[in-house]
Design a protein around this motif. Structure first.
Motif, mmCIF file in Angstrom:
data_model
loop_
_atom_site.group_PDB
_atom_site.id
_atom_site.type_symbol
_atom_site.label_atom_id
_atom_site.label_comp_id
_atom_site.label_asym_id
_atom_site.label_seq_id
_atom_site.Cartn_x
_atom_site.Cartn_y
_atom_site.Cartn_z
ATOM 1 N N TYR A 1 -4.241 7.065 -1.140
ATOM 2 C CA TYR A 1 -3.717 5.717 -0.956
ATOM 3 C C TYR A 1 -3.797 4.993 -2.301
ATOM 4 C CZ TYR A 1 -4.254 6.720 4.013
ATOM 5 O OH TYR A 1 -4.160 7.276 5.259
ATOM 6 N N ASP B 1 -5.039 13.206 1.220
ATOM 7 C CA ASP B 1 -4.451 11.899 1.503
ATOM 8 C C ASP B 1 -4.843 10.981 0.353
ATOM 9 O OD1 ASP B 1 -3.040 11.538 4.159
ATOM 10 O OD2 ASP B 1 -4.860 12.592 4.811
ATOM 11 N N LEU C 1 0.857 -1.179 0.000
ATOM 12 C CA LEU C 1 0.000 0.000 0.000
ATOM 13 C C LEU C 1 0.897 1.234 0.000
ATOM 14 C CD1 LEU C 1 -2.984 1.098 0.358
ATOM 15 C CD2 LEU C 1 -2.464 1.178 2.819
ATOM 16 N N PHE D 1 -8.846 6.724 -2.199
ATOM 17 C CA PHE D 1 -8.270 5.376 -2.276
ATOM 18 C C PHE D 1 -8.299 4.952 -3.742
ATOM 19 C CE2 PHE D 1 -8.171 0.786 -2.142
ATOM 20 C CZ PHE D 1 -7.346 0.473 -1.074
ATOM 21 N N HIS E 1 1.186 5.666 -0.039
ATOM 22 C CA HIS E 1 0.481 6.823 0.536
ATOM 23 C C HIS E 1 1.132 8.111 0.049
ATOM 24 C CE1 HIS E 1 -0.635 9.408 4.265
ATOM 25 N NE2 HIS E 1 -1.627 9.434 3.393
ATOM 26 N N ALA F 1 -7.303 2.361 5.403
ATOM 27 C CA ALA F 1 -7.140 3.374 4.353
ATOM 28 C C ALA F 1 -8.393 3.448 3.491
ATOM 29 C CB ALA F 1 -5.917 3.042 3.504
#
Length: 291
Positions: free
Chosen positions: A38, A36, A27, A263, A29, A60
């Motif tokens: 991800y 943010d 993962l 995400f 970031h 996340a």
């Protein structure tokens, strides 16, 4: 699609993953003062028993306001459009058969393999090589114990919808199908021939890929997914992988200019390597934490 030679280490890892039925995929970031992001590499089809939803990844995912996928192929509302686009690009021109396009050896392999997935070679005759590649490839994956409904996107898409998240996509259904349907005939034919040859030469390649993904081994993912394609089918690799990676990096940079928590779930083969999405972002001086 050819996915490079199988390595002993990869096969051992595959056996370990099959036994443990647990995965810890990578993962990444990215953050700035108001964003943010991800990034999670996916495998579209997995064994049902594999547990891959780690606490870190799910935290996340649950924190995100918006979830990006490659294209809306898991959206039931897109099913009719998907079928329409497939059918519009499915068939060879009148008078052209699949067997007339491929080598005699490739057709022998198709005749041998097709019944194993519940179709006959004769049923494939009208299909264009790109679609025959997908039908045979998915069929091979399913008889190997994998389930399309257990893939990452098939799992995360309904979770995102049920949670009321904004669903977004890097590409349309038409664009995704067009990447294959717009290949020159000789290239899509070569892709089919390489695929059916792989069924005999390296039947464990998918296990190797999933083992690498489960272990977060980006070098192995790049080797399995990209290295041989770069060498044997550079035109396909450029269209299917490289050009899309550059477009996605542009889009992710634009997302970073906005705000909120996002995400992103895209195929794991798009992320590693010098021309993978992660490297492309880092080349733009974007700080990306992760492998």
């Amino acid at each position: 699609m050819t996915m490079s030679k199988t390595f002993t280490g990869g096969l051992l890892a595959a056996a370990m993953v099959a036994g443990a039925a647990f995965a810890d995929p990578s993962l990444w970031h990215i953050e700035d003062e108001d964003s943010d992001i991800y990034i999670f590499g996916t495998v579209h089809i997995l064994r049902p028993e594999l547990e891959w939803q780690t606490d870190e990844m799910m935290s996340a995912f649950e924190s995100a306001d918006t979830v990006y996928f490659e294209a809306p192929v898991n959206d039931p509302a897109e099913a009719a459009n998907l079928q329409q686009v497939l059918m519009a690009n499915a068939l060879n021109p009148a008078g052209t058969t699949l067997s007339s396009l491929v080598s005699a050896e490739a057709w022998r392999q198709i005749e041998t393999f097709a019944p194993r997935i519940g179709v006959s070679a004769a049923q494939l005759e009208p299909l264009r090589p790109w679609l025959a590649t997908i039908q045979l490839g998915v069929g091979f994956i399913i008889i190997s114990g994998y389930d399309p409904q257990s893939g990452v996107e098939a799992t995360l898409w309904p979770l995102a919808r049920e949670a009321g998240k904004t669903l977004a996509y890097f590409e349309t259904v038409e664009e995704q199908i067009g990447f294959f349907a717009n290949l020159p005939t000789e290239i899509e034919t070569a892709l089919l021939e390489e695929t059916v040859a792989d069924f005999e030469a390296a039947p464990d390649q998918l296990d190797t890929l999933v083992a690498a993904w489960a272990a977060g081994d980006q070098a192995m993912i790049d080797d399995v997914m990209n290295a041989q394609m770069r060498q044997d089918a550079p035109e396909v690799h450029d269209i299917i992988i490289v050009q899309r990676n550059h477009r996605w990096a542009d889009q992710i940079e634009d997302i970073l200019d906005g705000s909120g928590t996002v995400f992103i779930a895209v195929g794991s083969g798009h992320l590693p390597g010098d021309e993978g999405v992660i490297s492309l972002l880092r080349q733009r001086d974007i700080t990306v934490s992760g492998p």
